[in-house]
Enzyme design. Sequence first.
Site, PDB file in Angstrom:
ATOM      1  N   ASP A   1       0.870  -1.156   0.000  1.00 30.80           N
ATOM      2  CA  ASP A   1       0.000   0.000   0.000  1.00 30.80           C
ATOM      3  C   ASP A   1       0.913   1.214   0.000  1.00 30.80           C
ATOM      4  OD1 ASP A   1      -2.272   1.550   0.359  1.00 30.80           O
ATOM      5  OD2 ASP A   1      -1.911   1.619   2.503  1.00 30.80           O
ATOM      6  N   LYS A   2       0.382   2.370  -0.306  1.00 33.03           N
ATOM      7  CA  LYS A   2       1.252   3.540  -0.263  1.00 33.03           C
ATOM      8  C   LYS A   2       1.073   4.343   1.030  1.00 33.03           C
ATOM      9  CE  LYS A   2       0.419   7.570  -1.915  1.00 33.03           C
ATOM     10  NZ  LYS A   2       0.876   8.465  -0.859  1.00 33.03           N
ATOM     11  N   THR A   3      -0.145   4.888   1.153  1.00 31.90           N
ATOM     12  CA  THR A   3      -0.354   5.810   2.256  1.00 31.90           C
ATOM     13  C   THR A   3      -0.214   5.086   3.582  1.00 31.90           C
ATOM     14  OG1 THR A   3      -1.978   6.735   0.802  1.00 31.90           O
ATOM     15  CG2 THR A   3      -1.867   7.653   3.000  1.00 31.90           C
TER      16      THR A   3
ATOM     17  N   GLU B   1      -3.383  20.334   3.677  1.00 30.96           N
ATOM     18  CA  GLU B   1      -3.907  21.604   4.159  1.00 30.96           C
ATOM     19  C   GLU B   1      -3.464  21.853   5.579  1.00 30.96           C
ATOM     20  OE1 GLU B   1      -8.128  22.174   3.703  1.00 30.96           O
ATOM     21  OE2 GLU B   1      -7.507  23.521   2.084  1.00 30.96           O
TER      22      GLU B   1
ATOM     23  N   LYS C   1      -4.975  28.849  -4.482  1.00 31.38           N
ATOM     24  CA  LYS C   1      -3.870  27.887  -4.484  1.00 31.38           C
ATOM     25  C   LYS C   1      -4.296  26.681  -5.303  1.00 31.38           C
ATOM     26  CE  LYS C   1      -5.183  25.497  -0.253  1.00 31.38           C
ATOM     27  NZ  LYS C   1      -4.824  25.167   1.122  1.00 31.38           N
TER      28      LYS C   1
ATOM     29  N   ARG D   1       5.765  17.412  -2.706  1.00 27.50           N
ATOM     30  CA  ARG D   1       4.484  17.745  -3.345  1.00 27.50           C
ATOM     31  C   ARG D   1       4.422  19.251  -3.447  1.00 27.50           C
ATOM     32  NH1 ARG D   1       0.651  13.228  -1.302  1.00 27.50           N
ATOM     33  NH2 ARG D   1      -1.064  14.678  -1.314  1.00 27.50           N
TER      34      ARG D   1
ATOM     35  N   GLY E   1      -4.770   3.647  -3.419  1.00 28.94           N
ATOM     36  CA  GLY E   1      -6.018   4.299  -3.772  1.00 28.94           C
ATOM     37  C   GLY E   1      -5.793   5.720  -4.242  1.00 28.94           C
TER      38      GLY E   1
ATOM     39  N   LYS F   1      -7.310  -4.640  -5.233  1.00 31.75           N
ATOM     40  CA  LYS F   1      -6.024  -5.006  -4.636  1.00 31.75           C
ATOM     41  C   LYS F   1      -5.959  -6.512  -4.455  1.00 31.75           C
ATOM     42  CE  LYS F   1      -5.038  -0.799  -2.019  1.00 31.75           C
ATOM     43  NZ  LYS F   1      -4.649  -0.231  -0.734  1.00 31.75           N
TER      44      LYS F   1
ATOM     45  N   ASN G   1      -8.534  -0.720   4.075  1.00 30.07           N
ATOM     46  CA  ASN G   1      -8.657  -0.983   2.644  1.00 30.07           C
ATOM     47  C   ASN G   1      -7.630  -1.997   2.163  1.00 30.07           C
ATOM     48  OD1 ASN G   1      -6.652   0.771   3.209  1.00 30.07           O
ATOM     49  ND2 ASN G   1      -7.028   2.137   1.495  1.00 30.07           N
TER      50      ASN G   1
END
Lengths: 1194, 324
Positions: A395-397, A499, A563, A597, A679, A797, A820
Amino acid sequence: MNAKAVVVDGVFKKKERHVKANARDFNDKFSYADNRIKTSKYDIFTFLPINLFEQLQRVANAYFLVLLTLQLIPEISSLSWFTTIVPLVLVLVITAVKDATDDYFRHKSDQQVNNRQSQVLSGGSLQNEKWMNVRVGDIIKLENNQFVTADILLLCSSEPNGLCYIETAELDGETNLKVRQALTITSDLGDISKLMDFDGEVVCEPPNNKLDKFTGTLYWRDSKYPLDNGKVLLRGCVLRNTEWCFGMVIFAGLQTKLMQNCGRTNFKRTSIDKLMNTLVLWIFAFLICMGVILGMGNTIWESRIGRNFQAFLPLSELQSSAVFSGFLTFWSYIINLNTVVPISLYVSVEVLRLGHSYFINWDRKMYHRQTDTAAEARTTTLNEELGQVEFVFSDKTGTLTQNIMVFSKCSINGRKYGDVYDEFDQKVEITDKTACVDFSSNPLCDRGFKFYDGSLSEAVKLEDAAVQEFFRLLALCHTVMLEEKSEGLLVYQAQSPDEEALVTAARNFGFVFRARTPETITLCEMGRTVTYHLLAILDFNNVRKRMSVIVRNPQGQIKLYSKGADTVIFERLDPSSDDLMCTTSEHLSEFAGEGLRTLALAYRDLDENHFEVWMKKLLFASTVIENREDQLAVLYEEIEQGLKEMLTTTAIEDKLQEGVPETIACLNLADIKIWVLTGDKLETAMNIGYSCNLLRDDMNEVFVVSGHTLLEVQQQLRSAMEHIHSLSRAGIAGDADKSDMFADDSAFEETVIAEYALVINGHSLAHALEPQLEHVLLDLACLCKAVICCRVTPMQKAQVVELVKRHRGAVTLAIGDGANDVSMIKTAHIGVGLSGQEGMQAALASDYSFAQFRYLQRLLLVHGRWSYFRMCHFLRYFFYKNFAFTLVHFWYGFFCGFSAQTVYDQWFITLFNIVYTSLPVLGMGLFDQDVSDHNSLRYPGLYKPGQRNLLFNKRQFFLCTLQGMGTSFLLFFIHYGAFFAMAREDGSHFSDQQAFAVTIATSLVIVVTVQIGLDTHYWTAVNHLFIWGSVAVYFVILFAIQSNGIFGIFPSHFPFIGTASSCLSEKSVWLVILLTTVVCVVPGLAVSFLRVDLFPTLTDKVRHLQQSRRRKRPPERNPRRVRRTSSHRSAYAFSHQQGYGELITSGKNMRTGTVSPARSPARTQHSSNWMENILKRSNEVSCISDEQHKAATV
Amino acid sequence: MGRVKAKPGPLARRPDNSAFKQQRLPAWSPMLTANTVLPFFYFMALICMLLGVWLLLTVQSTREMKLDYTEAGTCDRCFEMRKNVSNAGEGCSCKAVFSLEKPFKGDVFFYYGLKNFHQNLRRYMDSRDDGQMVGRKTNLKNPSSYCSPFIRDQNGLPIAPCGAVANSIFNDTFTLFHHDSSGKSFKVPLLRRGITWYTDKNVKFRNPKVDNLTLAQVFQGTVKPLYWQRPVYELDQADPTNNGFINDDLIVWMREAAFPNFKKLYGVLYRADEHFTQGLPAGSYSIEINYSILSRGGTVVWLKLGVTRVPLCAFVSCVFLGVF
């Protein structure tokens, strides 16, 4: 009503669920589950029968039970019953103890959950009740930060409009807040007496496991109100930002969606397990063959020779014919030779795995100090599989990244901030020790925030207008909600971590976002409180990729702050700032190159009149029913043109977890393929791919598949395939003589030297996973060094993992942290969950859990490799040992008229496997190390034999059984030769069976012990103890059971009295033992040392190196710094949800009182939309997941 | 495995830093390379060579003489007779002759041997009652079922000693004569006692408690095994202390052989006799055999002399190892 309910009960019991508030009697009729959960399997009384029953269902145990019954038949019983029952009982007891402890911990955790306190409304007041006593239909009160007790229907809350916020980390892994809203008619039931009178009845679906779907109806006061997922709080959620709320329990305990999701995890088996089962079947077949041969031998012997012997040994009635005697002998030999199927094998393997699991739990190098989390092997049966992994699905996050965004750099007005330079103007690498900027002068600062470049705060203090405007923008242009827990202690609730990072940065540099109402934003600018009027929020959406706010500052100027993604903002810039744009663009590329980012910011002053006109258009547009969104978009576009004045960019670091690039590089060297399934959006995913070194600029090609239709996807996949083929063909054409050899695909795969990467989108993946394309996808993906799938659903997945698992036959490992990832974790051979984060769902579903991705390296390359290595050596030795031990009976059969006479003493047979030889091999299986952990990590290539299954396969099995057979052959015939004509020194005869048995048993014990000594690579004190101890124990027991004392008590059970002492006092016996040992061991020894010398494997080389370096101090390992070399420009990748702008301007989520009661009709109209919008979006999500569920059930 | 530790503090769950738990136990890790293995091989080869030479020398000083008397001399008559079951009751004795070319110096052991006699059949081996043989009175009157089919006789009286092993005892008797050059014959004296293991004679085989009774009275109520000529308490008519279960010949027989061809000790040359102090002199000998009632496939008598009999195979190992 009542009558109807009964009918409903009778007919539709399965289809609908009726729950009535505050009416236990009514609800009791349906016998719904109460809120007690039970994950344990046994209690004190049922443990013994159930556990015994379960254990005897296992093939091995059943086999021994059958043997035991066979042994009770006197005609065929060639061994006493105790030879089987002792090991069997031992095995059963060990397993039972393990099961009991497991269940004890389950009981404890159940109890802990069941005894949590909750407040239940009963008898007119709130009572404290344990969770387990909460019943369906009860009205319960939840407070902030409490876990939700059961699945409840939200009735009312402390927040306006019956809103409440929940965090669903435990359910789906998402840590952002979600909104739930009560029905309007129940939202004012805020006090207890009103709630007491509430007698609504809910009719809803039966319990199911769909987390994002709920359909039901509330019947109250003769009206019907539809219920959906937005009005239900599920067990496992945590209440946030909401002081309290009341709810009515709909599903409790095991019927809650959380528990319904905790289905029985299917039992995972390792490939070694499967191989072992096959081998055991083969051994069975072999055993039966031997039985048949010996049985036939007996028939022949009886009819030829045995006849002459009948005077001395008349046939019993049963043995009327030679054939029948042969039949009985067959069974006798099955009993005699039963030890080729090693009963203690399974239990020993379990013990080893348990031990290896404990080593994982105990490893300090997999302990994460910050979160106080140690690694945990939650499944104890998969360890050796860790040494064979070929595919890692990540997974990434939260797995590769920390899911923490940190404001790290910015460029303001063409000047770059954020890097630290030393006195020689050299860039300094930022580490933990670098001094960070001191924000303590700012009383409202966030202590967690770190920034290293002092020049930025200098610029703020010098009141540089551009810099101030920059932070003002950050403080104003966002949709963050604020909670002030106490004076000065601000907590920002943002829906995206980006944010939050930006607003926190502004806060620390002196532009503190203090308060928000629907119409104002209050900042504390450098200590001064300034209130801005919020005129409009131009919300974010995926098309616009930007957001803006229009505010009127205290001076009366109207400003638009914006922004968004750099490309989007650049398009809308005033041409006058071209120069600045160039510099900024350079900076942007630089930031992106570092994997940050980026986000571009701009603002513009608005003309009062212009704004008025625009505002009117906006109000009008927001009342239109048709095409409202389009019209709004046009309007937004209009006012966001000509941004200028200042162009800045910020760089947010999506912080990778520590050591991720290094780990990925290391795993790559070990030939482990890493696929990232996320995701996230394509851009974000690729960005992370670059920053963690999965994707590199020097790769030949990165294929991006993002087609929307089957044909498009097919075309894209095919062209990528073509591309690779054409390139490598060109390469092969270079050395033309080879080209013919690599005609077929599998060989071709190996020859691809160029590096490719594949990035595939969720939509495309859905098509690519269809049967006609999945092979193309798989082939392509396996040709690529890196694969990234983005925008995938949890189900996809799992499908991807399944695809690889099914078609590649390779061992897969899935690692993730959120709910997930659960499906993927459960599907893969090995599931790894990252714990220590907020959600525990993944960790709970996983087989292994630890805190940081980088520990994967150690788990696989050290623990996995060791486990595999140990298990293989263990099995090889185990089979060798049992064959050597048992087959002696086979050879003896030819000399004892195939009468199933045992060679050894019965006690020796009983104890050989479980006492004399079990500990040394267990010691080896637990502690052996061919290569140190340090070197295992240093030379990832050592991992490859595991992937290729080299250490234990059918060939190895044949070799070790062959060795065992050879040993048994030598063992028997050397002793036969010796005993044929042996006499003692005092002349007394010596060729008796008991002396033979003792000598051959002693030789056997010594031979197998020497063999384990040679197989042990790592002699710890424990190994010494076990190996020497076992031999010592053998002699102690030997003399004990052949002593006068024990014979005096049980003469018929210990007939070997005195054999050992008369036998082992003979020199000639020891000479025989020496001879046997040497002859049995030397060939193996010679082969193994010749192999090491002539064909050394990488392992041997590393071992050699390790030996020669032993005396020197091991050199400090140079941390392999993996530099990122990406010039990839990241895009504005907000994990943002549309609709929150509306939520704010509507004031719906503000505390009562702050909203002005006078609202324009347009406003009301407008405000009622946000909820619809949010719900519409969440419905989309639920539709998708609904389809998945259907797919899953099909 | 939800282990909960009661360690306080922020690092409560940190694993202990012990060498065991971190798998850092100090250890010796030998490697099998030519450098380590070959010297070991050479060393072992040397040892075995020396052992082999020594064994070879000792083996050369041992002598062995084997005589198959099944049909030798006049025994073919008895052999033929035993083939016919109807003659079972009659005794038969015969005589065989042999000569020693060289004298057997030192201790001389006299063995009897059997060929193709399966003392190692499972049912045969099991068919005995060690409880009875150790003198348990309950087992004496009530033998274990293992003794089947020789537990009781037709009248239901218990057999002592019961079982197939005891029943098939080897009961040929031998008398050995030496004929010197002058034609004089001397009876070769054999020690028929002390030919058993100490533990067998003193622990494993005991007579039932005699108290004031005679042995015969103790065995009252039991019958002799089917094939025996005399009851167990009258086995040795010369020496009353060698009767009952502790009779040496019985004990020797009860120690079952591992292979179908085996030999058992019959007696040792009694060297106190002036004629035989040096062992057996060379010359011609004759042996008188009292042929047993049962025919066994092949019966052999071994005469053996020597201090140690060591398997020759040990030598093979030295040769084998010498290769390396």
